[in-house]
Design an enzyme around this catalytic site. Sequence first.
Site, short mmCIF file in Angstrom:
data_model
loop_
_atom_site.label_atom_id
_atom_site.label_comp_id
_atom_site.label_asym_id
_atom_site.label_seq_id
_atom_site.Cartn_x
_atom_site.Cartn_y
_atom_site.Cartn_z
N SER A 172 0.85 -1.19 0.00
CA SER A 172 0.00 0.00 0.00
C SER A 172 0.88 1.24 0.00
CB SER A 172 -0.95 -0.02 1.20
OG SER A 172 -1.86 1.05 1.15
N THR A 173 0.83 2.05 1.04
CA THR A 173 1.58 3.30 1.08
C THR A 173 3.08 3.05 0.90
OG1 THR A 173 -0.05 4.12 2.67
CG2 THR A 173 1.96 5.41 2.40
N HIS A 198 -2.62 -1.02 -3.35
CA HIS A 198 -3.74 -0.11 -3.13
C HIS A 198 -3.54 1.14 -3.98
CE1 HIS A 198 -4.27 -1.98 1.14
NE2 HIS A 198 -4.86 -2.71 0.21
N MET A 291 0.11 1.13 5.31
CA MET A 291 -0.55 1.41 6.58
C MET A 291 -1.74 0.47 6.77
SD MET A 291 -2.09 5.05 7.86
CE MET A 291 -2.77 5.24 9.52
N ASP A 294 -4.42 -4.73 6.18
CA ASP A 294 -4.86 -5.52 5.04
C ASP A 294 -3.77 -6.51 4.64
OD1 ASP A 294 -6.56 -6.37 3.02
OD2 ASP A 294 -5.77 -4.92 1.57
#
Length: 352
Positions: A172-173, A198, A291, A294
């Site tokens: 993600s991030t 993401h 973050m 997930d």
Amino acid sequence: MGTPIRVMVVDDSAVVRKVMTSVLERDPDIKVIGTAPDPLFAIDKMRRDWPDVITLDIEMPRMDGVTFLGQLMAERPTPVVVCSSLTTEGAETTLQALAAGAVSIITKPTLGVEGFLQNAADDLIVAVKSAARANMGAVRRGTQLCRQPHARPAATTAMAQTTERIVAVGTSTGGTVALEVLLTELPRVCPGLVIVQHMPERYTASFAARLDKLCEISVFEAKHGQRVLPGQALIAPGGKHMQLVRSGAQYQVEIKDGPLVNRFRPSVDVLFRSVAKYAGKNAMGVIMTGMGDDGARGMKEMHDAGAYTLAQDEASCVVYGMPREAVKHGGVDRSLPLTSLAGAIMKGPGAL
């Protein structure tokens, strides 16, 4: 409540600046310390009061956002959330901003900006809070690694035989840069990869195309029913879930609508659970910077099904959230630096 996160909003639209300030200051943990219509005005204000996080438009007068990011990361690395219009045409520029050091993307509407209050408020607040925790040392190291040239060999098609090994990756991030570092290190003899990053709709196609130009392996935005083959990476489309299925001796992916899972669509947990079910011990799981949690439960299911599982270590993560949660859930066999993950994928289970 501790010290609020101090934010500078940089956007050439006065309406957007007003709306974003209103959205952010709904949260008591965030304080907007200033706004600016372009980077030059922002720099002047920031010299007097430096923010913890910057929200940044890309297309602005006098200096574009990508140029500003390059200067910022060279002189005083600061977490940046790119706020870009949801357009296919602007996707490549936004991805250049991520490669230059931006932490994440938030899309804003081209019309009906007031709807932004209802549709994207939570995402914007989460993005700013995530950015405030970013490891900017890891961001700088990642962008420096991404500047290294990678040449694709003459062959342009992946191997045709079915792979028995599957590598499932979730991030993600900070993941756009981390994935570039990982995938550009993989040779064309690598196992097939299925990846959830993401990312908003319309960006994943441009992201995959960009990686395909940089990597020795072939990289695609996944399509429903597409086979998973050695030397290829399939990236889940933004706004859709991706699952692995098996048809006889072949693996392929299913692309589906569905509710948000852990606030995301695509969700890493959705992918990992399907890999646990259909690939089991023939799979490897890799969870990277991001973050939240997930992927943590899905990785535990992969681990329990016999898959070998890896997590990116804290020092190399932009945000050590998803890997931390996966470790806490007991689903990680080994944590490794970002630059060691490609080697571990090629060596296979227990080789390190």
